[in-house]
Design a protein around this motif. Structure first.
Motif, PDB file in Angstrom:
ATOM      1  N   LEU A 159    -121.552 -63.687  -6.984  1.00  0.00           N
ATOM      2  CA  LEU A 159    -120.725 -64.264  -5.920  1.00  0.00           C
ATOM      3  C   LEU A 159    -119.717 -65.187  -6.575  1.00  0.00           C
ATOM      4  O   LEU A 159    -120.072 -66.224  -7.141  1.00  0.00           O
ATOM      5  CB  LEU A 159    -121.590 -65.023  -4.918  1.00  0.00           C
ATOM      6  N   SER A 160    -118.447 -64.802  -6.515  1.00  0.00           N
ATOM      7  CA  SER A 160    -117.375 -65.496  -7.238  1.00  0.00           C
ATOM      8  C   SER A 160    -116.507 -66.285  -6.273  1.00  0.00           C
ATOM      9  O   SER A 160    -116.061 -65.764  -5.248  1.00  0.00           O
ATOM     10  CB  SER A 160    -116.521 -64.469  -7.989  1.00  0.00           C
ATOM     11  N   TYR A 161    -116.232 -67.540  -6.637  1.00  0.00           N
ATOM     12  CA  TYR A 161    -115.387 -68.428  -5.833  1.00  0.00           C
ATOM     13  C   TYR A 161    -114.143 -68.833  -6.619  1.00  0.00           C
ATOM     14  O   TYR A 161    -114.239 -69.196  -7.801  1.00  0.00           O
ATOM     15  CB  TYR A 161    -116.134 -69.705  -5.461  1.00  0.00           C
TER      16      TYR A 161
ATOM     17  N   GLU B 233    -113.494 -54.173  -8.390  1.00  0.00           N
ATOM     18  CA  GLU B 233    -113.681 -53.945  -6.954  1.00  0.00           C
ATOM     19  C   GLU B 233    -114.882 -54.743  -6.452  1.00  0.00           C
ATOM     20  O   GLU B 233    -115.965 -54.716  -7.052  1.00  0.00           O
ATOM     21  CB  GLU B 233    -113.898 -52.460  -6.680  1.00  0.00           C
ATOM     22  N   PHE B 234    -114.696 -55.449  -5.347  1.00  0.00           N
ATOM     23  CA  PHE B 234    -115.800 -56.229  -4.775  1.00  0.00           C
ATOM     24  C   PHE B 234    -116.376 -55.511  -3.570  1.00  0.00           C
ATOM     25  O   PHE B 234    -115.775 -54.573  -3.035  1.00  0.00           O
ATOM     26  CB  PHE B 234    -115.352 -57.648  -4.414  1.00  0.00           C
TER      27      PHE B 234
ATOM     28  N   ALA C  83    -111.204 -67.302   1.868  1.00  0.00           N
ATOM     29  CA  ALA C  83    -110.330 -66.159   1.589  1.00  0.00           C
ATOM     30  C   ALA C  83    -110.539 -65.610   0.183  1.00  0.00           C
ATOM     31  O   ALA C  83    -110.261 -64.424  -0.068  1.00  0.00           O
ATOM     32  CB  ALA C  83    -108.870 -66.556   1.788  1.00  0.00           C
ATOM     33  N   ASN C  84    -111.018 -66.437  -0.719  1.00  0.00           N
ATOM     34  CA  ASN C  84    -111.125 -66.046  -2.131  1.00  0.00           C
ATOM     35  C   ASN C  84    -112.569 -66.017  -2.628  1.00  0.00           C
ATOM     36  O   ASN C  84    -112.831 -66.193  -3.819  1.00  0.00           O
ATOM     37  CB  ASN C  84    -110.288 -66.985  -2.995  1.00  0.00           C
ATOM     38  N   ARG C  85    -113.483 -65.781  -1.726  1.00  0.00           N
ATOM     39  CA  ARG C  85    -114.894 -65.631  -2.076  1.00  0.00           C
ATOM     40  C   ARG C  85    -115.254 -64.147  -2.037  1.00  0.00           C
ATOM     41  O   ARG C  85    -115.147 -63.507  -0.999  1.00  0.00           O
ATOM     42  CB  ARG C  85    -115.771 -66.398  -1.077  1.00  0.00           C
ATOM     43  N   HIS C  86    -115.676 -63.601  -3.163  1.00  0.00           N
ATOM     44  CA  HIS C  86    -115.984 -62.179  -3.237  1.00  0.00           C
ATOM     45  C   HIS C  86    -117.324 -61.952  -3.935  1.00  0.00           C
ATOM     46  O   HIS C  86    -117.719 -62.723  -4.816  1.00  0.00           O
ATOM     47  CB  HIS C  86    -114.894 -61.413  -3.994  1.00  0.00           C
TER      48      HIS C  86
END
Length: 320
Positions: A207-209, A299-300, A265-268
């Motif tokens: 989980l990337s922030y 790709e997330f 918006a930028n959490r994938h």
């Protein structure tokens, strides 16, 4: 009303007890209050007539099987009790002491041995002083944000690591792991240990922030307080939360703020299998291999897919 609010409603500063203790009953046979020196105390009825035991450190003391006279609801009582005292003069440490004592004692079996174990945990906790770095606080921010985000859908706090620096931040099951990463840079680059990306044994998700500083954003202090409520009855998780509150100045925690809309918006979420990495297993004789990975072109997956995978692989689902 929680234990700190109860204490605040009954005891102010400078009102030391005229008896050994002045107490209020917070739970059946579980009392909180002050002693004649205005120390915050937690008192548990013993009901035993064993030999008294005493231990003391700079911040904490314990007395088991002590005969005392305490005041309760304006009336004096004589009883044999177990006592844990907070000797600190720092208000936030007094309140943390109350919270942790209650949870630890409730989790125990109410025996003398369990009370001593509670003392030992508190002794270690209050003796451990460490100033956390900005990077550590940013990483914690992302983990706590994850807990708040997935609390209703997954109760993901149950899977949060019980202590810092374990291999993965969340262990959904023996197989499914979640690692949380955060950066304040514009490029989605994260640092990994090689073992965190090798998927022969585990099904690993990342989980990337991307975070953006914002004076009006959500603070780390707010996240800590929200997560404290979520994990109020889990002593191991509560110890982690209160460790930060004890060792980091409140002003610093409140100053660390990030724009919430940008965070969302930028959490994938990524599969570790899709992240660029060395494909080889760690060679014999090599340890602690680490490197940076760029996820911008990876790709997330959607949150709902991860939630479904986590639910179907959780410990509870496997035991059905």
């Amino acid at each position: 009303m929680d234990i700190v609010e109860t204490f605040q409603n009954h005891f102010g500063s400078g009102n030391a007890s005229t008896h050994d203790f002045t107490l209020v009953e917070y739970r059946p046979n579980f009392f909180i209050g002050i002693d004649k020196f205005d120390h915050v105390c937690v008192v548990k009825s013993s009901g035993l007539h064993r030999f008294p035991i005493k231990y003391k450190t700079q911040k904490i003391s314990i007395e088991c099987n002590m005969k005392v006279c305490y005041e309760l609801n304006g009336k004096p009582y004589d009883d044999t009790v177990h006592i844990i005292r907070c000797l600190s003069e720092v208000k936030r440490e007094k309140y943390i002491f109350l919270e942790l004592s209650m949870v630890l004692i409730q989790e125990g079996d109410k025996s003398e041995e369990a009370i001593i174990e509670t003392f030992n945990i508190l002794r270690t906790f209050f003796n451990d002083k460490k100033e956390l770095s900005d990077n550590e606080l940013i990483g914690l921010y992302a983990e706590l944000y994850t807990i708040c985000s997935f609390h209703e859908s997954l109760e993901i706090e149950k899977y949060w690591q019980s202590r810092d620096r374990m291999k993965f931040d969340f262990s959904i099951s023996e197989k499914v792991k979640l690692e949380v990463k955060a950066t304040v840079k514009n490029i989605r680059t994260h640092h990994f240990r090689h073992e965190q990306l090798m998927t022969e044994v585990y099904d690993i998700f990342v989980l990337s922030y991307l975070l953006r500083y914002d004076d009006e954003g959500l603070s780390l202090f707010e996240l800590l307080m929200s997560c404290k409520k979520i994990m109020a009855n889990d002593s191991r998780k509560l110890l982690r939360i209160n460790y930060v509150l004890k060792n980091v100045e409140e002003s610093r925690l409140k100053h660390l703020r990030f724009n919430r809309a940008y965070t969302e918006a930028n959490r994938h979420i990524y599969r570790a299998a899709d992240i660029p990495k060395f494909r080889e297993n760690t060679p014999r004789g090599v340890a602690n291999a680490e490197y940076d990975c760029v996820l911008d072109n990876v790709e997330f997956i959607e949150d709902d897919l991860f939630i479904d995978i986590a639910k179907s692989n959780s410990v509870g689902a496997q035991n059905v």
